[in-house]
Design an enzyme around this catalytic site. Structure first.
Site, PDB file in Angstrom:
ATOM      1  N   SER A  84       0.851  -1.199   0.000  1.00 14.95           N
ATOM      2  CA  SER A  84       0.000   0.000   0.000  1.00 14.95           C
ATOM      3  C   SER A  84       0.882   1.243   0.000  1.00 14.95           C
ATOM      4  O   SER A  84       0.412   2.350  -0.283  1.00 14.95           O
ATOM      5  CB  SER A  84      -0.919   0.002   1.227  1.00 14.95           C
ATOM      6  N   ASP A 110       6.038  -6.965   2.494  1.00 13.51           N
ATOM      7  CA  ASP A 110       4.961  -7.368   1.580  1.00 13.51           C
ATOM      8  C   ASP A 110       5.569  -7.609   0.196  1.00 13.51           C
ATOM      9  O   ASP A 110       6.113  -6.672  -0.415  1.00 13.51           O
ATOM     10  CB  ASP A 110       3.949  -6.214   1.521  1.00 13.51           C
ATOM     11  N   LYS A 167       4.889 -11.339   3.334  1.00 14.07           N
ATOM     12  CA  LYS A 167       3.453 -11.569   3.090  1.00 14.07           C
ATOM     13  C   LYS A 167       3.239 -11.772   1.597  1.00 14.07           C
ATOM     14  O   LYS A 167       3.894 -11.113   0.775  1.00 14.07           O
ATOM     15  CB  LYS A 167       2.614 -10.381   3.575  1.00 14.07           C
ATOM     16  N   GLU A 206      -9.004  -9.652   3.925  1.00 11.78           N
ATOM     17  CA  GLU A 206      -9.343  -8.263   3.582  1.00 11.78           C
ATOM     18  C   GLU A 206     -10.717  -8.162   2.915  1.00 11.78           C
ATOM     19  O   GLU A 206     -11.008  -8.899   1.953  1.00 11.78           O
ATOM     20  CB  GLU A 206      -8.261  -7.688   2.644  1.00 11.78           C
TER      21      GLU A 206
END
Ligand code: KIV
Length: 314
Positions: free
Chosen positions: A59, A97, A126, A195
Site C-alpha cells: 500500500s 509485503d 506476506k 481483507e
C-alpha cells in the site's frame, strides 16, 4: 546511612518478537493488533507503542508514493522502506509485503523473499492469494521463511477483480475463500490477512483455522486487526469505510505549515530562542571595523586593513 538499596534500572534488552510469540498470543486468546509502517520515525513510534506486527505493505505505492494501485511498486521500493522500518523496530516482528510479480515462480519467490530478510531486515514476508499461492508459500516455508498469507480482496489482482469491493458474498465465493484460507494454513503460513470479507464469513474462517486471521474490513471476529497507518492517524485525503481515524494528523500538519508561513512572513520566526548570537566585538574584528583594524589614509573614512573584505571594499 540508608539501608535501602537503589532501584535497579531495567537494562534488559528489548527482545524481538517471533512467530512463536504471535502463535502464543493467539493461543492465549489475545487479539493481535498489526499496523502498516513505511518509514523510520513512524515505525519507531508504533514499535514503542507496543504494536507486535509491523507490515511494510505495498500500500506504500498509494499512501506514500502517489500511485493509483499497488501494481507499480517494485522490489527496490519495498526494500528501501523495509530497511527503514527494520532499523526502527526493536521489538515488533517486521513483515515485508512481496510486490506484484515478485513471487510468480518458486524461484523468484525464494530469491525475493530472501532479499526481504537479508537486505531488508524483515523477519517474515506476506504473499497475496489463496490456493493459487499455496505452492509458493510451501516453498518459502520449506526454506525456513516465515510467511503471512492474504486472502479476500487482494489488491495486486485489481485488474482481474475490477474494483475494490467486498469479497465472498455469494455461496461459491464464500466456499472458495474458506478453501483458500485452509490451503494457506496447510502450506505453513503463520497467519493470514483477510481483507474486505463479510464479518460472518471472516469469523467462520477464523473458527476453522489454527493460525490467526488478521482482518481489515472483515469484522471483529478475526484473531487480530490490521490498518493502514495513514488511515489510523488521519493523514490520507480519504478514509475508507472500514477504517477508524484515531488522530487528525493531516489537519495538524496543515495547521503547522500555515502558522509557520505566517511567522516567516511576519519575521517572527526564527526568534531569539531559535537563533544564536556571537560576541559583537569578534564580529567587528571579522568585518574589519574594530578600531585597531582601521587604517587612516587621511580621507577621514577609515579603510579596513584586515578582516573579511566587503563588496564595497573590493
Ligand atoms: O499493503 C498493505 O498495506 C496490506 C494491508 C492492507 C494488509 O496488504
Amino acid at each position: 546511612m540508608s539501608t535501602e538499596s537503589a532501584p535497579v534500572p531495567d537494562v534488559s534488552p528489548v527482545r524481538r518478537l517471533t512467530v512463536t510469540d504471535i502463535a502464543r498470543m493467539h493461543a492465549d486468546g489475545g487479539r493481535i493488533p498489526m499496523l502498516t509502517a513505511y518509514d523510520f520515525p513512524t515505525a519507531r513510534i508504533l514499535d514503542d507503542a507496543g504494536i507486535p506486527l509491523l507490515l511494510v505493505g505495498d500500500s506504500l505505492g498509494q499512501v506514500m508514493l502517489g500511485y493509483d494501485t499497488t501494481i507499480s511498486v517494485t522490489m527496490d521500493d519495498m526494500l528501501h522502506h523495509t530497511r527503514a522500518v527494520a532499523r526502527a523496530a526493536r521489538r515488533a516482528l517486521v513483515i515485508g509485503d512481496m510486490p506484484f510479480l515478485s513471487y510468480a515462480t518458486p524461484k523468484d519467490a525464494l530469491a525475493n523473499a530472501g532479499r526481504f530478510l537479508r537486505e531488508g531486515g524483515a523477519q517474515a514476508v506476506k504473499i497475496e492469494g489463496g490456493r493459487r499461492s499455496a505452492r509458493i508459500v510451501e516453498t518459502l516455508v520449506g526454506a525456513g521463511i516465515a510467511v503471512q498469507g492474504h486472502i479476500g480482496l487482494t489488491p495486486q489482482s485489481i485488474n482481474q477483480i475490477g474494483k475494490v469491493r467486498v469479497q465472498g458474498r455469494t455461496r461459491e465465493q464464500a466456499r472458495a475463500l474458506l478453501a483458500d484460507a485452509l490451503a494457506i494454513q496447510e502450506a505453513g503460513a503463520f497467519s493470514i490477512v483477510v481483507e474486505l470479507v463479510p464479518e460472518q464469513l471472516a469469523a467462520a474462517i477464523t473458527e476453522r483455522l489454527r493460525i490467526p486471521t488478521i482482518g481489515i474490513g472483515a469484522g471483529a471476529g478475526c484473531s487480530g486487526q490490521v490498518q493502514v497507518v495513514t488511515d489510523l492517524i488521519g493523514l490520507g485525503d480519504f478514509v475508507p469505510r472500514h477504517a477508524r481515524p484515531y488522530a487528525a494528523v493531516r489537519e495538524a500538519i496543515a495547521d503547522a505549515a500555515r502558522r509557520y508561513a505566517q511567522d516567516v512572513a511576519a519575521g517572527t520566526f526564527p526568534g531569539p530562542e531559535e537563533s544564536t548570537r556571537m560576541d559583537d566585538a569578534v564580529l567587528e574584528q571579522v568585518l574589519g571595523r574594530a578600531t585597531d583594524d582601521v587604517a587612516d589614509d587621511g580621507s577621514g573614512r577609515g579603510l579596513p586593513s584586515g578582516g573579511i573584505p566587503l563588496d564595497r571594499d573590493l
